[in-house]
Enzyme design. Structure first.
Site, PDB file in Angstrom:
ATOM      1  N   PHE A 187       2.038   0.871  -1.999  1.00  0.00           N
ATOM      2  CA  PHE A 187       0.652   1.117  -2.389  1.00  0.00           C
ATOM      3  C   PHE A 187      -0.300   0.514  -1.362  1.00  0.00           C
ATOM      4  CE2 PHE A 187      -3.203   0.282  -4.920  1.00  0.00           C
ATOM      5  CZ  PHE A 187      -3.426   1.571  -5.373  1.00  0.00           C
ATOM      6  N   PHE A 188       0.086  -0.623  -0.791  1.00  0.00           N
ATOM      7  CA  PHE A 188      -0.587  -1.221   0.346  1.00  0.00           C
ATOM      8  C   PHE A 188       0.396  -1.229   1.507  1.00  0.00           C
ATOM      9  CE2 PHE A 188      -2.304  -3.407  -3.461  1.00  0.00           C
ATOM     10  CZ  PHE A 188      -3.595  -2.935  -3.400  1.00  0.00           C
ATOM     11  N   ARG A 210       0.225 -11.182  15.302  1.00  0.00           N
ATOM     12  CA  ARG A 210      -0.610 -11.189  14.112  1.00  0.00           C
ATOM     13  C   ARG A 210      -0.058 -10.206  13.079  1.00  0.00           C
ATOM     14  NH1 ARG A 210      -1.980 -15.143  16.219  1.00  0.00           N
ATOM     15  NH2 ARG A 210      -4.086 -15.795  16.881  1.00  0.00           N
ATOM     16  N   PRO A 294     -11.438 -11.029   6.906  1.00  0.00           N
ATOM     17  CA  PRO A 294     -11.204 -10.290   8.147  1.00  0.00           C
ATOM     18  C   PRO A 294     -10.087 -10.853   9.005  1.00  0.00           C
ATOM     19  CG  PRO A 294     -13.204 -11.598   8.324  1.00  0.00           C
ATOM     20  CD  PRO A 294     -12.768 -11.666   6.893  1.00  0.00           C
ATOM     21  N   GLU A 299      -9.386  -4.817   4.455  1.00  0.00           N
ATOM     22  CA  GLU A 299     -10.182  -4.538   3.265  1.00  0.00           C
ATOM     23  C   GLU A 299     -11.674  -4.709   3.543  1.00  0.00           C
ATOM     24  OE1 GLU A 299      -9.264  -5.297  -1.361  1.00  0.00           O
ATOM     25  OE2 GLU A 299      -9.318  -7.087  -0.107  1.00  0.00           O
ATOM     26  N   GLU A 323      -3.211   3.503 -15.526  1.00  0.00           N
ATOM     27  CA  GLU A 323      -3.144   2.708 -14.306  1.00  0.00           C
ATOM     28  C   GLU A 323      -2.803   1.251 -14.596  1.00  0.00           C
ATOM     29  OE1 GLU A 323      -6.770   3.234 -12.169  1.00  0.00           O
ATOM     30  OE2 GLU A 323      -6.558   5.415 -12.008  1.00  0.00           O
ATOM     31  N   GLU A 325      -4.378  -0.821 -16.506  1.00  0.00           N
ATOM     32  CA  GLU A 325      -5.548  -1.697 -16.616  1.00  0.00           C
ATOM     33  C   GLU A 325      -5.716  -2.205 -18.046  1.00  0.00           C
ATOM     34  OE1 GLU A 325      -8.491  -0.048 -13.104  1.00  0.00           O
ATOM     35  OE2 GLU A 325      -8.787   0.679 -15.147  1.00  0.00           O
TER      36      GLU A 325
END
Length: 369
Positions: A187-188, A210, A294, A299, A323, A325
């Protein structure tokens, strides 16, 4: 094979096949008694049998490797191959048809409109899919497709440039990407990078390793009723707080969510307010746009104050059950909100930022109301 939709766009076909495709390999062709339409609510087409109509497209001779990559890509959209004979031909060709009941037809298909509106996003998302070839199956690609598109939209989206008055003025050209690997993709995503960049003294840094958390843009909206001087907060379980070992991993936040395909940040703000709290926003006041972390993540937050009515009978529970929630809402007066900030119970950055912005602009908003 016969292509009638997005694969007629040669740059996309090259990305999917992971090779160059010459113009001579794609021959204009037509299928009788078929028509092509946009899949309703989607950014790609479907083909359907339609007596008297003719579907325009191209014929393409695919190798076994080509077919494997095409099946992988199209399988992510739930399309399968069927045999049809083009006009003027005696032998059938293979055509990708949507699985029955998967998509509904919309307006008549236009390749030109697709390229203009969605071409850049599709190329980036297709490149992500191509990288997954041989790693996960097409069904898993289908599950990830929405997030892949969201990440692609973030890359191609164009916002007004932020000021660079105080900053030194370095840009993308001052960074050299030496190696880029996707370590994790669901998902990410998590990317590992080797890079070097220009330093403030004019030299170039040594190669640096990194890792970056890759996700799509999100919208944040704090609902505020200026007439009643009230805000609405949501409370929900957060796995990040849980994994940190927080004794209270249910956090207080503004309404928030990912920006879906085809949405502006403002569209997403209105949708999320309706989904999470059943609210209809009457206006949006931009608070700011910012990176929350950052140094570790792509994001990016679009943060708003959402003007609305907050009567006593606002729904206490909200969220989209499909979902996962589970959301509880709280309607508070302004003084209660600021007391949460002062006590530290308001411990999410977007909530603290939005509360301070409201404190600065509250008198103006109440006077306007």
């Amino acid at each position: 094979m016969f292509f009638y939709g997005t694969l007629c766009h040669r740059p996309l076909l090259e990305v999917v096949l992971n090779r160059s495709v010459s113009e001579d390999e794609m021959t204009r062709s037509r299928l009788p008694d078929h028509a092509v339409y946009w899949a309703k609510g989607q950014i790609f087409p479907l083909i359907t049998e339609e007596v008297g109509s003719v579907a325009e497209g191209v014929s393409f001779d695919a190798s076994e490797e080509d077919v494997a990559r095409l099946n992988y890509y199209e399988g992510g959209f739930h399309y399968d191959l069927h045999l049809v004979t083009p006009i003027g031909e005696t032998s059938p060709v293979e055509v990708y048809f949507p699985r029955p009941g998967q998509w509904q037809k919309g307006a008549s298909w236009s390749l030109e409109d697709f390229v203009e509106q969605y071409g850049a996003v599709t190329l980036i998302a297709a490149a992500d899919v191509a990288e997954l070839f041989g790693q996960i199956d097409a069904d898993e690609v289908a599950r990830r497709l929405q997030m892949l598109r969201a990440r692609a939209r973030k890359i191609v989206s164009v916002h007004s440039p932020t000021p660079s008055g105080l900053r030194y003025g370095f840009g993308q050209a001052d960074v050299s990407l030496l190696n880029h690997e996707r370590a994790y993709d669901s998902f990410f995503a998590l990317d590992d990078l080797d890079l070097s960049h220009r330093r403030f003294d004019g030299t170039v840094s040594a190669p640096l390793r990194r890792s970056v958390f890759v996700t799509s843009d999100a919208v944040i909206v704090l609902p505020y009723d200026p007439a009643r001087d009230r805000v609405l907060l949501v409370e929900q379980f957060r796995v990040g707080a849980f994994m940190r070992g927080d004794r209270h991993p249910w956090t207080l936040e503004p309404i928030a969510g990912r920006i879906d395909k085809g949405e502006t940040p403002e569209d997403a703000a209105h949708r999320e307010a309706k989904e999470e709290a059943g609210l209809t926003l009457t206006d949006l006041q931009l608070i700011n746009r910012h990176y929350p972390t950052p140094g570790a993540a792509t994001e990016y937050f679009h943060t708003y104050l959402g003007l609305c009515d907050l009567p006593d009978e606002v729904d206490e529970f909200g969220g989209v059950s499909g979902e996962g929630e589970d959301i509880r809402t709280h309607v508070l007066c302004f003084e209660q909100l600021m007391a949460l900030v002062e006590s530290g119970e308001a411990e999410t950055g977007p909530l603290v930022l939005s509360a301070f912005w409201l404190a600065l602009n509250r008198d103006r908003l109440r006077a306007d109301a």
